[in-house]
Scaffold this motif. Structure first.
Motif, PDB file in Angstrom:
ATOM      1  N   ALA A  65      48.042  51.425  44.258  1.00 29.03           N
ATOM      2  CA  ALA A  65      46.946  51.823  43.385  1.00 29.03           C
ATOM      3  C   ALA A  65      47.427  51.947  41.941  1.00 29.03           C
ATOM      4  N   ALA A  66      48.604  52.541  41.753  1.00 31.71           N
ATOM      5  CA  ALA A  66      49.137  52.712  40.399  1.00 31.71           C
ATOM      6  C   ALA A  66      49.331  51.369  39.711  1.00 31.71           C
ATOM      7  N   VAL A  67      49.859  50.383  40.447  1.00 31.71           N
ATOM      8  CA  VAL A  67      50.065  49.053  39.863  1.00 31.71           C
ATOM      9  C   VAL A  67      48.746  48.446  39.407  1.00 31.71           C
ATOM     10  N   LEU A  68      47.728  48.543  40.236  1.00 32.01           N
ATOM     11  CA  LEU A  68      46.448  47.945  39.880  1.00 32.01           C
ATOM     12  C   LEU A  68      45.819  48.650  38.682  1.00 32.01           C
ATOM     13  N   PHE A  69      45.946  49.966  38.596  1.00 35.98           N
ATOM     14  CA  PHE A  69      45.420  50.682  37.426  1.00 35.98           C
ATOM     15  C   PHE A  69      46.224  50.341  36.168  1.00 35.98           C
ATOM     16  N   GLU A  70      47.541  50.238  36.303  1.00 38.70           N
ATOM     17  CA  GLU A  70      48.375  49.840  35.158  1.00 38.70           C
ATOM     18  C   GLU A  70      48.026  48.430  34.688  1.00 38.70           C
ATOM     19  N   PHE A  71      47.810  47.546  35.623  1.00 36.74           N
ATOM     20  CA  PHE A  71      47.446  46.171  35.307  1.00 36.74           C
ATOM     21  C   PHE A  71      46.123  46.142  34.548  1.00 36.74           C
ATOM     22  N   ALA A  72      45.135  46.882  35.035  1.00 39.70           N
ATOM     23  CA  ALA A  72      43.836  46.934  34.364  1.00 39.70           C
ATOM     24  C   ALA A  72      43.980  47.449  32.934  1.00 39.70           C
ATOM     25  N   ASP A  73      44.789  48.489  32.755  1.00 39.02           N
ATOM     26  CA  ASP A  73      44.992  49.040  31.418  1.00 39.02           C
ATOM     27  C   ASP A  73      45.608  48.010  30.471  1.00 39.02           C
TER      28      ASP A  73
END
Length: 479
Positions: A65-73
């Motif tokens: 989840a953290a990776v996907l949120f970081e990617f979106a940011d």
């Protein structure tokens, strides 16, 4: 000059011969990319395999989840630069590029949320006999991305793959390697992403794609593209019996009844037919019109198509951008001649000339045809060339709507709610829009019937191509 490299096991690799990436709006050189190879593909698969088996990624939903949120940011922070690059390399309007990126950001965040809620179930079949149905990632996923929406169509497969716990090898389209490399930079910059979880190898003809599809170490394929290529992928994947998710071609009918709001239908279907210059599988390519409004609707659509200003995607005055390349321009011009021979050409598209001569541009075309067996009706044309086909009643409308091998999307235009539901239920398509066309978003599944594909992307069901269900059974006894 930008040079797009491969990304394998957390490292950028400048291996392989260089090829050019050009701007379809003017033919200018944008940059270059390193061609891939079977050897590089095997390296990427091996890195993904190791990361899946030994790195703990598959059992770390919070990290995923953290990776996907970081990617979106990171996509959001780079939105303006990414949009400019999409326009330059793909040719679409800047508003379309911005919309693509916003959809991609939404998709990444949506699957970031789902990463922590991949749930199984449990039950007691008989007293003391306990079953756990555990959902777990299927392994290494190969993601094959087309050129027409190179960011969205990557993220809508990559998002659920990562959320499920798979590791990935991506093959971008050779027409859009620079934007892909820039998106991969955003992903590589994510501090929570372990090396080897996401890898990318540029194409070299069909060598990289074939290596992915035939590898015994790839567990699932997620492909978006033509139905013809989808059939080849299925055949090539058969010897290893790997899972295949396919979102393929479309021939979307729009059914316009006599009681439709004509102003709204013309507005929606002009946009729905010509978005991305018609180079999208859900574009409205067949306008099925009730005879009571055929003359009026046709006149209005001709006026609307004629008024569309074709030009470079970076020009705010442009209302339709470029085709992907000059060969596709030539292909569309030949199809326009075929439409003149087989039907009534109501509006003849052409190369605009002038300052646009060096680019790949064709103005919109509209033709009337009665022969639903024509290749113009049956085959995906993938450009701003749209047919008008009349019908008499609901039965004929449904028969014509279902008359092709495709079933990806459709729309129904009527003020009668009960009719709208009858027709939408009868049309065999994965998505049916009512009184609008072309609405796609992360929460709503999309996919096709017939030769439009297998499986679904977007939504909760988008996880299914990347998950296995394991039954764990125990006879624990009773007190």
């Amino acid at each position: 000059m930008t040079i797009a490299r491969h990304y394998i096991n957390g490292e950028w690799l400048a291996e392989g011969a260089l090829d050019d990436s050009t701007n379809p709006a003017d033919g200018s050189l944008l940059g270059q990319y390193h061609r891939g190879s079977r050897d590089l593909t095997d390296q990427a698969i091996a890195a993904a395999r190791t990361a899946f088996l030994a790195g703990g990624w598959a059992s770390s939903p919070r990290r995923r989840a953290a990776v996907l949120f970081e990617f979106a940011d990171r996509l959001e922070a780079a939105l303006d630069d990414l949009a400019d690059l999409i326009v330059a390399e793909n040719g679409k309007l800047r508003a379309e590029a911005v919309g693509e990126l916003r959809g991609s950001i939404s998709e990444a965040r949506y699957y970031g949320g789902l990463a922590r809620t991949v749930l199984g179930r449990s039950f007691e079949g008989e007293p003391g006999n306990f079953s756990i149905m555990h959902r777990e990632p299927c392994g290494v996923a190969a993601i094959i991305v087309p050129w027409n929406a190179p960011v969205t169509l990557l993220v809508r497969s990559l998002g659920p793959a990562l959320a499920a716990g798979c590791t990935c090898v991506i093959k971008p389209a050779h027409q859009t390697p620079l934007i892909h490399a820039r998106v991969m930079e955003c992903l590589a910059d994510c501090p929570s992403l372990p090396a080897g979880v996401v890898n990318s190898v540029n194409e070299n003809g069909i060598e990289v794609g074939q290596a992915l599809v035939t590898s015994p170490h790839v567990d699932t394929i997620s492909f978006t593209g033509s139905s013809q290529t989808g059939r080849h992928i299925m055949a090539a994947a058969a010897p290893t019996l790997k899972r295949v998710g396919l979102e393929l071609g479309g021939k979307a009918p729009a059914v316009i009844f006599g009681d439709a709001d004509i102003d709204r239908a013309v507005r929606e279907l002009t946009r729905g037919s010509l978005m991305m210059a018609g180079q999208i599988c859900v574009a409205a390519t067949r306008l099925l019109v009730h005879r009571s409004v055929e003359a009026e609707f046709t006149r209005r659509m001709v006026e609307a198509f004629r008024a569309v200003r074709v030009g470079p995607g970076h020009d705010p005055a442009s209302e339709m951008g470029a085709l992907i390349d000059k060969p596709n321009e030539s292909r569309l011009l030949r199809l326009i001649e075929q439409a003149a021979d087989e039907g009534e050409l109501l509006l003849r598209g052409a190369q605009p000339g002038g300052a646009l001569t060096q680019g790949a541009f064709v103005t919109p075309s509209l033709f009337r045809i009665d022969d639903i067996g024509s290749a113009l009706v049956q085959e995906e044309l993938f450009g701003p060339l749209v047919s008008i086909e009349p019908f008499e009643d609901e039965a004929e409308a449904v028969e014509k709507a279902n008359a092709t091998v495709y079933g990806l999307a459709a729309s129904v235009h009527t003020r009668d709610l009960e009719r709208a539901m009858r027709i939408s239920r009868a049309i065999r398509a994965g998505t049916v829009w009512l009184n609008c066309h072309g609405r796609l978003f992360a929460e709503g599944e999309t996919g096709g019937y017939g030769q439009s594909g297998l499986g679904r992307l977007h939504g909760v069901e988008g996880l299914n191509d990347f998950l296995e269900t394991k039954h764990i059974y125990m006879e624990q006894g009773v007190l």
